[in-house]
Enzyme design. Structure first.
Site, mmCIF file in Angstrom:
data_model
loop_
_atom_site.group_PDB
_atom_site.id
_atom_site.type_symbol
_atom_site.label_atom_id
_atom_site.label_comp_id
_atom_site.label_asym_id
_atom_site.label_seq_id
_atom_site.Cartn_x
_atom_site.Cartn_y
_atom_site.Cartn_z
ATOM 1 N N ARG A 174 0.824 -1.224 0.000
ATOM 2 C CA ARG A 174 0.000 0.000 0.000
ATOM 3 C C ARG A 174 0.857 1.272 0.000
ATOM 4 O O ARG A 174 0.485 2.278 0.601
ATOM 5 C CB ARG A 174 -0.981 0.008 1.181
ATOM 6 C CG ARG A 174 -1.947 -1.172 1.178
ATOM 7 C CD ARG A 174 -2.828 -1.193 -0.056
ATOM 8 N NE ARG A 174 -3.719 -2.342 -0.052
ATOM 9 C CZ ARG A 174 -3.442 -3.506 -0.652
ATOM 10 N NH1 ARG A 174 -2.304 -3.649 -1.325
ATOM 11 N NH2 ARG A 174 -4.294 -4.494 -0.614
ATOM 12 N N SER A 224 -11.606 -1.225 2.374
ATOM 13 C CA SER A 224 -10.962 -1.600 3.635
ATOM 14 C C SER A 224 -10.494 -0.343 4.358
ATOM 15 O O SER A 224 -9.786 0.481 3.785
ATOM 16 C CB SER A 224 -9.771 -2.518 3.369
ATOM 17 O OG SER A 224 -10.177 -3.726 2.772
ATOM 18 N N GLU A 294 -6.063 2.958 5.950
ATOM 19 C CA GLU A 294 -5.824 2.908 4.503
ATOM 20 C C GLU A 294 -6.583 4.030 3.818
ATOM 21 O O GLU A 294 -6.193 4.513 2.764
ATOM 22 C CB GLU A 294 -6.281 1.539 3.970
ATOM 23 C CG GLU A 294 -5.896 1.239 2.561
ATOM 24 C CD GLU A 294 -6.163 -0.205 2.188
ATOM 25 O OE1 GLU A 294 -6.774 -0.437 1.136
ATOM 26 O OE2 GLU A 294 -5.753 -1.115 2.943
#
Length: 299
Positions: A174, A224, A294
């Site tokens: 990420r 998410s 995130e």
């Protein structure tokens, strides 16, 4: 200051709107308005607008399809440079696809299938843009964009267009070279493998079905909420803490997948942020694990 940006947009023939509700441009369907919302339709115009805002000290931010973004209830008092479908061109040369940053990842996957190119099936159904996906090295079902990206075109705050090779992109979980920097991804190249269109389609359909079975796709969300902490599954931690279904205002921990926070219809950014903080505090207390968001915040 946004008046100067509006004048620049008019001169450069960049479409823009004043006081544009950002809730209409995010998958969460939450947030106030942008003082100025600009949608360039070419990489050159996008680079020029970024350079102009930087040079003139105009507050600005870059936005893709808004699929991992939580916008403040008060909105954003600057220029939102949206890289969307107006900058979504795709082209192919043998097994290399060049995709402009504003196109959807799902559209890129379909284009690859139509050209019988395999390697992007894992990304089918990820709701972000090509640029947003590269920015965060999006991944799912055992694949990440770093596996297939070969080159990226971008511009810095000076508005000058540059390129990076894959090995220069600092890809990790990420994360990429672009994360948390005032850089604008313009396009990316993907190297894929020749494949069978029917087999590629079958893999994409399987992934789509798995997403539908596990994720609360019938509610607005930003995907998410947290990155996966090493050695744990976030959804399981939240469920074990008894927080599945927990609500604050119109925000709810999904009863289908505890790793998602959904907007049940009237959630505010304040509701979501309070629910995020509650989850982080509880998991830290119970498991000693720091959950890192995130989701990106725009305030």
């Amino acid at each position: 200051m946004t008046g100067r940006a509006a004048f620049f947009c008019e001169r450069e023939k960049i479409q823009y709107r004043i006081d544009e509700p950002l809730s209409e441009h995010t998958s969460f369907r939450i947030g106030g308005s942008a003082a100025l919302f600009a949608e360039p339709d070419t990489p050159e115009k996008a680079a020029a607008l970024l350079g102009f805002c930087t040079e003139n000290g105009i507050k600005h931010t870059i936005m893709g399809r808004g699929s991992d973004l939580l916008v403040s209830d008060e909105g954003y008092d600057g220029v939102v440079i949206r890289i969307g479908e107006k900058m979504g061109d795709l082209s192919v040369d043998k097994n290399i696809i060049t995709a402009q940053a504003g196109g959807s990842l799902t559209g890129l996957c379909r284009f690859a299938q139509a050209n019988r190119l395999s390697g992007l099936e894992f990304a089918f159904g990820i709701p972000g843009s090509v640029g947003g996906g590269v920015y965060m090295n999006a991944g799912a079902y055992g694949g990440e964009l770093k596996d297939v990206v070969t080159e990226i075109g971008y511009c810095g705050a000076d508005g000058k267009v540059k390129t990076l090779k894959k090995e220069e992109c600092e890809f990790s979980y990420r994360h990429s070279f672009f994360t948390d920097k005032d850089l604008l991804i313009l396009w990316a190249k993907f190297e894929l493998a020749q494949g069978d269109g029917a087999e590629i389609g079958a893999k994409m359909a399987d992934i789509s079905n798995r997403r539908s079975d596990k994720q609360p796709l019938n509610y607005p969300s930003a995907g998410s909420v947290f990155m996966r902490p090493p050695g744990f599954y976030t959804g399981a931690l939240i469920e074990q803490a008894g927080l599945k279904g927990k609500c604050i205002g119109g925000a709810q921990v999904s009863e289908k997948h505890a790793g998602f926070i959904i907007n049940t219809g009237n959630a505010t950014a304040k509701d979501v942020k309070e629910l995020i903080a509650l989850i982080q505090d509880e998991i830290k207390c119970r498991n000693g694990v720091d959950l890192v968001c995130e989701i990106k915040f725009l305030e």
